[in-house]
Each structure stands twice: as C-alpha cells, then as structure tokens.
Design a protein around this motif. Structure first.
Motif, PDB file in Angstrom:
ATOM      1  N   PRO B  75       1.464  -0.950  -0.187  1.00  0.00           N
ATOM      2  CA  PRO B  75       0.207  -0.404  -0.086  1.00  0.00           C
ATOM      3  C   PRO B  75       0.321   1.119  -0.325  1.00  0.00           C
ATOM      4  N   THR B  76       2.222   1.292   1.104  1.00  0.00           N
ATOM      5  CA  THR B  76       2.961   2.705   0.608  1.00  0.00           C
ATOM      6  C   THR B  76       3.260   3.342  -0.681  1.00  0.00           C
ATOM      7  N   GLU B  77       3.750   1.624  -1.416  1.00  0.00           N
ATOM      8  CA  GLU B  77       4.133   1.548  -2.177  1.00  0.00           C
ATOM      9  C   GLU B  77       3.508   2.417  -3.370  1.00  0.00           C
ATOM     10  N   GLU B  78       2.172   1.696  -3.169  1.00  0.00           N
ATOM     11  CA  GLU B  78       0.997   2.157  -4.795  1.00  0.00           C
ATOM     12  C   GLU B  78       1.118   3.839  -3.854  1.00  0.00           C
ATOM     13  N   LEU B  79       0.746   4.537  -2.646  1.00  0.00           N
ATOM     14  CA  LEU B  79       0.808   5.183  -2.449  1.00  0.00           C
ATOM     15  C   LEU B  79       1.589   6.505  -3.254  1.00  0.00           C
ATOM     16  N   VAL B  80       2.744   6.050  -3.383  1.00  0.00           N
ATOM     17  CA  VAL B  80       3.982   6.514  -3.944  1.00  0.00           C
ATOM     18  C   VAL B  80       3.684   7.160  -5.154  1.00  0.00           C
ATOM     19  N   ALA B  81       3.311   6.036  -5.922  1.00  0.00           N
ATOM     20  CA  ALA B  81       3.322   5.707  -6.934  1.00  0.00           C
ATOM     21  C   ALA B  81       2.373   6.301  -7.542  1.00  0.00           C
ATOM     22  N   ARG B 133      -7.304   7.339   0.105  1.00  0.00           N
ATOM     23  CA  ARG B 133      -8.189   7.276   0.520  1.00  0.00           C
ATOM     24  C   ARG B 133      -7.858   5.899   1.052  1.00  0.00           C
ATOM     25  N   GLU B 134      -7.596   4.766  -0.013  1.00  0.00           N
ATOM     26  CA  GLU B 134      -7.724   3.297  -0.272  1.00  0.00           C
ATOM     27  C   GLU B 134      -6.531   3.150   0.362  1.00  0.00           C
ATOM     28  N   ALA B 138      -5.524   1.246   3.094  1.00  0.00           N
ATOM     29  CA  ALA B 138      -4.747  -0.527   3.607  1.00  0.00           C
ATOM     30  C   ALA B 138      -3.274  -0.715   4.030  1.00  0.00           C
ATOM     31  N   GLY B 139      -3.028   0.510   4.121  1.00  0.00           N
ATOM     32  CA  GLY B 139      -1.461   0.474   4.808  1.00  0.00           C
ATOM     33  C   GLY B 139      -1.497   1.300   6.322  1.00  0.00           C
ATOM     34  N   MET B 140      -2.244   1.290   6.742  1.00  0.00           N
ATOM     35  CA  MET B 140      -2.550   1.017   7.866  1.00  0.00           C
ATOM     36  C   MET B 140      -2.950   0.123   8.672  1.00  0.00           C
ATOM     37  N   ASP B 141      -3.492  -0.992   7.877  1.00  0.00           N
ATOM     38  CA  ASP B 141      -4.169  -2.310   7.912  1.00  0.00           C
ATOM     39  C   ASP B 141      -2.916  -2.730   8.637  1.00  0.00           C
ATOM     40  N   ALA B 142      -1.887  -2.328   7.188  1.00  0.00           N
ATOM     41  CA  ALA B 142      -0.129  -3.565   6.965  1.00  0.00           C
ATOM     42  C   ALA B 142       0.396  -2.866   8.174  1.00  0.00           C
ATOM     43  N   GLY B 143      -0.105  -1.875   8.967  1.00  0.00           N
ATOM     44  CA  GLY B 143       0.983  -0.594   9.779  1.00  0.00           C
ATOM     45  C   GLY B 143       2.093  -0.420   9.222  1.00  0.00           C
ATOM     46  N   GLU B 144       2.259  -0.064   7.965  1.00  0.00           N
ATOM     47  CA  GLU B 144       2.851   0.720   7.490  1.00  0.00           C
ATOM     48  C   GLU B 144       2.782   2.184   7.614  1.00  0.00           C
ATOM     49  N   ILE B 145       1.088   2.361   7.917  1.00  0.00           N
ATOM     50  CA  ILE B 145       0.878   4.109   7.271  1.00  0.00           C
ATOM     51  C   ILE B 145       0.444   4.216   9.632  1.00  0.00           C
TER      52      ILE B 145
END
Lengths: 208, 208
Positions: B75-81, B133-134, B138-145
């Motif tokens: 998810p973080t990579e997706e946000l950055v992309a 937002r998505e 997803a990033g919060m669920d994965a503990g990345e955000i």
C-alpha cells in the motif's frame, strides 16, 4: 489622484470584476461603478491592463497590512490567525466572494501570458510563504512547534491554501472544510505536546 | 465513429487546446489537426462544448486506467506511485505540458458557469481522493501507515496536488519541488517507523 478617488476606483474594479469576470471587463464597466467618466479613468490609467495591475498591487497592500498587524500573541496563535485570515477572507460584499474567486482564477490562467500578472501572483505567494515560515521558526524557538523544516512546511501549507481556493471555484469545495483540515494538520503534525488541544477544531466544524 | 477515429479527434483536441487555449478554440482548429473536415466533426459532436466534455471524459478514462493497473506492491508503494503519477503526468508531447496545464486552469475558471465542466472536475477530484484514501486504509491495516484519519489526509493531499498544479501555471512553481515536499510529508508524518527511509528523497531532489 486623491487616495479617496483611487480607493473608489479600486472598489469599482472589484465590483466590476465580480460582475463581468476578467475576460469581458471593460473600462466602461469600471467607470459605471464610480461617479467618474471613462475618459477620467483613462487619464489616470493608460489601459484596462494598467488599472488591473494597480488593483492587484492594491489588494496586496491591503492583505499585507492586515497580516502585519501585531496580535500580541505567541507564534502558534499567529500561525493559526494567519490561516484563519487566508481561509476566511473578508470581502466588501459577502455575496460576491465566489464571483471574486472566479475572477482571480481567470487572472491566474492569464499569468503565463502576462508577466505583470505573474509577478504579482508570485508576490502574494512569496509573502504567504515568508509569513508562515517566520511563525514556524518562532514557534520552534519557543518550543511550541516540533523540529520541522520551516521552508518545506511553509511551502506545503501555501500550496494547500492555493489548492483550496482553486477547488472552491472549480468544484465548489467548501473552504471551511479545508480550513479545518489545515488546522488538524497543524495540531497533529506540527505542535509539540505542550500545545496539545489548543486548537478547538470543533468550533471550525460548525462552519461547514 | 471508430475508436481510432475518436482517438484521433481526442489527440487533435489536446493539440489545439495547447496551441489556442480554451477561450479561443474553434472546431476548425481541431479539424486542422485531423484528416477530417469541420463538417465531419460537427456530424459527430453537436458543438465545441460537447466535444470538450467528451475530451474531459476521455482524459478521465485514460487517467483511471493508468492508476488502476495493479502494481503488485504494498500500500505505501502504491500511494507513492500514485503521487509520482499525478505529479509527473505523461504527455503526448513534453513541450506542451505547460500549455496544457494553462488550458486546464482556464477550464477550471469556467466551471462555475458550466455544470458539464464542473461535474467532470469533481469526478477527477473524487477519484483521486478515493484512490489515496484506499491506499491509506490498506497501509494502516498493514502497519505501514500511522493511525491517521484517511478522509482528512486524502483530501489534504489532493488539495495540495491541485494547488501545485495551479501554482505551476500561475507562477511557474516547479512541480518537481512540490512533488518532493509531498513525499517528505508522507515520509515524516504518515509512515510508521517500520517504513522509515523507504522513500529516497534525494532521488527526487535531482529532478529540480
């Protein structure tokens, strides 16, 4: 021209811009909102373009005057007061706020073709960045604001303010909602724990 | 019309918008960039306005297609992309990037008078907010955000993106510089320590 006479023309320019937008604006439209003739206007301003640049200078002067008034408060309060000011700009006539925002966006779209307009837009942007940057640095010195890069954060805040204004015109996005988002960003990401809860976000919520 | 024919007209509309801007654009200008006559264009599109709305729909379709391609990353990579994509939009012709941005800002200034344009600008905005937002959720669920309010942060990021585009046109503010600021915001304020240093900010710096 006397200051009063000039002030009258500036006010008339504001009213005419709200009514006709920038593209369709004529010197006659501006004269119609004063007790002067179009010939008198032309005597003082070579062209509609010259008058408009003068109008932008006038806006800048009024804006910086308001911002530079000492509040007697701390740096965080000054930062918040600045955000409040730019997100709820006082207008001579409340109903024309939306129309004026539209005219300003039209002017911004003209800026690439017009260095006079572009320079003035740049001046507004520089002033806002510098005002926010100073508050941030003072806030860090006072231990109220975390250790952040003041240049980056100031530029980011001003870019968001610009975006909020564009979206208000283009898609009718509520300015008060973005105002709240900016305050939340300041509260959550910039303030040290010492200043926790100083911003009463709920109060802003009511404006939506 | 065949998809190829329609694609040709969409490309011609893009080129003509870059050359003439929105206000001065004519059906003839668009026809001149195709092997079709102005009469053929009128057969398919009732008016310049109808063609422009179709063009905005076409842009939206292309944009969402590009964004919705699965990256196979987290998810973080997706946000950055996503941020990379909107801050460095690919253009058919690199030299026309600035001209096209100007035409789009002109269209935004028309939006208050034109519900067709306004609805399409709103659609872009809604899509961007929802995509960001998505990724945040997803990033919060994965503990990345970190534990943030995804609605507020998504809206804030999209407002900044809008501001960056307005400022690029109006005062020539470097899009790459704001791109970097957005990545810094994500790195400093959104990512959990688990993801520390994942964004190579220095790489973006080189784009300035």
């Amino acid at each position: 021209m006397t200051t009063t006479g000039s002030e009258e023309i500036m006010r008339a320019t504001y009213t005419a811009l709200c009514e006709f937008g920038y593209a369709d604006l004529t010197m006659q439209d501006i004269a119609d909102n004063t007790d002067k003739s179009k010939a008198t206007l032309h005597y003082h301003y070579d062209s509609k373009h010259a008058l408009l640049l003068e109008f932008l200078d006038h806006l800048y002067e009024k804006f910086t005057e308001r911002v530079n008034q000492p509040t007697g408060n701390g740096p965080t309060e000054e930062l918040v007061a600045f955000i409040d000011l730019v997100m709820t700009p006082p207008e001579p006539d409340e109903h024309s706020h939306e129309e004026f925002g539209t005219a300003m966006l039209e002017l911004k779209a003209q800026a690439p073709y017009d260095t006079g307009i572009r320079d003035r837009m740049q001046q507004f942007d520089d002033f806002m960045i510098s005002a926010i940057r100073e508050s941030l640095i003072a806030g860090m010195d006072a231990g109220e604001i975390r250790d952040i890069d003041p240049d980056t954060v100031a530029r980011f805040l001003v870019t968001s303010i610009t975006g909020a204004r564009t979206n208000e015109v283009a898609i009718g996005q509520n300015l008060a909602a973005t105002h709240q988002t900016l305050l939340q960003y300041i509260e959550t990401h910039l303030l040290t724990s010492e200043k926790d809860g100083m911003l009463n976000i709920a109060e802003v919520e009511e404006l939506r």
